[in-house]
Scaffold this motif. Structure first.
Motif, PDB file in Angstrom:
ATOM      1  N   ILE A   1       0.940  -1.294   0.067  1.00 32.21           N
ATOM      2  CA  ILE A   1       0.013  -0.074  -0.020  1.00 32.21           C
ATOM      3  C   ILE A   1       0.859   1.081   0.061  1.00 32.21           C
ATOM      4  CG2 ILE A   1      -1.712   1.221   1.464  1.00 32.21           C
ATOM      5  CD1 ILE A   1      -2.293  -1.667   2.647  1.00 32.21           C
ATOM      6  N   ARG A   2       0.798   1.933  -1.213  1.00 28.73           N
ATOM      7  CA  ARG A   2       1.491   3.380  -1.158  1.00 28.73           C
ATOM      8  C   ARG A   2       0.580   4.522  -0.436  1.00 28.73           C
ATOM      9  NH1 ARG A   2       6.139   4.501  -2.699  1.00 28.73           N
ATOM     10  NH2 ARG A   2       6.249   2.746  -4.234  1.00 28.73           N
ATOM     11  N   LEU A   3       1.169   5.069   0.479  1.00 32.27           N
ATOM     12  CA  LEU A   3       0.746   5.963   1.280  1.00 32.27           C
ATOM     13  C   LEU A   3       0.370   7.228   0.279  1.00 32.27           C
ATOM     14  CD1 LEU A   3       2.487   5.529   4.701  1.00 32.27           C
ATOM     15  CD2 LEU A   3       0.246   4.640   3.771  1.00 32.27           C
ATOM     16  N   ARG A   4      -0.716   7.865   0.155  1.00 34.33           N
ATOM     17  CA  ARG A   4      -0.810   8.899  -0.908  1.00 34.33           C
ATOM     18  C   ARG A   4      -0.747  10.477  -0.184  1.00 34.33           C
ATOM     19  NH1 ARG A   4      -6.075   6.627  -4.130  1.00 34.33           N
ATOM     20  NH2 ARG A   4      -5.055   4.964  -5.233  1.00 34.33           N
ATOM     21  N   THR A   5      -1.226  10.524   0.922  1.00 30.12           N
ATOM     22  CA  THR A   5      -1.054  11.696   1.601  1.00 30.12           C
ATOM     23  C   THR A   5      -0.028  12.065   2.479  1.00 30.12           C
ATOM     24  OG1 THR A   5      -2.553  10.866   3.393  1.00 30.12           O
ATOM     25  CG2 THR A   5      -3.919  11.818   1.703  1.00 30.12           C
ATOM     26  N   LEU A   6       0.815  11.134   2.695  1.00 31.27           N
ATOM     27  CA  LEU A   6       1.903  11.601   3.505  1.00 31.27           C
ATOM     28  C   LEU A   6       3.374  12.044   2.601  1.00 31.27           C
ATOM     29  CD1 LEU A   6       1.847   8.681   5.965  1.00 31.27           C
ATOM     30  CD2 LEU A   6       0.774  10.724   6.179  1.00 31.27           C
TER      31      LEU A   6
END
Length: 171
Positions: free
Chosen positions: A166-171
């Protein structure tokens, strides 16, 4: 007027026993097919149940992590992050935690605690930085840009293993 002789027609004892034996063999074969069909059905149902629980976990966790405002803890069997789940402008702390004991439940802890996968055999969270380099423990939560999840769940004699990144989009 001619009188016809009376003839006795019927089954002999041997014919009755043979007929009963054939019917018994036929019913036994039908029962065996019927019973094996139920065993296959319930076995498949167990497999799909555990697979469904793990799949739902990965879908929900992926969605939550992609919307998370910050990661607060990144450990091997525990992941904590902040997310505004009720759209009130305030972040809630969400934690996914497994005790490390085989057959223990994976817990989602927020305003209440819920078991998301009831019987986990193994669970490992791995963390990667912005350059896709794996981070060693202890992980600094601010460095994490990708979370990998390896989970093996079991239900009776059925085991299901899944892996997700899972790639963290908002960080």
């Amino acid at each position: 007027m001619e009188i016809l002789p009376i003839t006795k027609k019927g089954f002999t004892l041997f014919e009755l026993i043979a007929a009963i034996a054939l019917v018994s063999i036929l019913l036994t074969a039908i029962w065996a097919v019927y019973n094996s069909g139920f065993k296959v059905f319930y076995g498949q149902e167990k497999r799909s149940a555990i697979k469904g629980e793990v799949s739902r976990l990965l879908i929900v966790l992926s969605r939550e992590l992609r919307q998370a405002s910050s990661l607060t803890a990144a450990q091997q069997t525990t992941l904590s992050f902040n997310l505004d789940t009720d759209d009130n402008g305030l972040d809630e702390l969400i934690q996914y935690s497994w005790s490390g004991v085989t057959a223990a439940a994976l817990q989602r802890i927020s305003t209440y605690t819920a078991s998301v996968v009831p019987s986990v055999k193994s669970l490992v969270f791995s963390y990667y930085d912005a350059n896709n380099n794996i981070l060693s423990f202890p992980v600094t939560a601010a460095q994490v840009r990708l979370v990998a999840i390896d989970i093996t769940a079991q239900s009776a004699d059925e085991t299901f293993q899944s892996r997700s990144r899972i790639r963290l989009r908002t960080l």
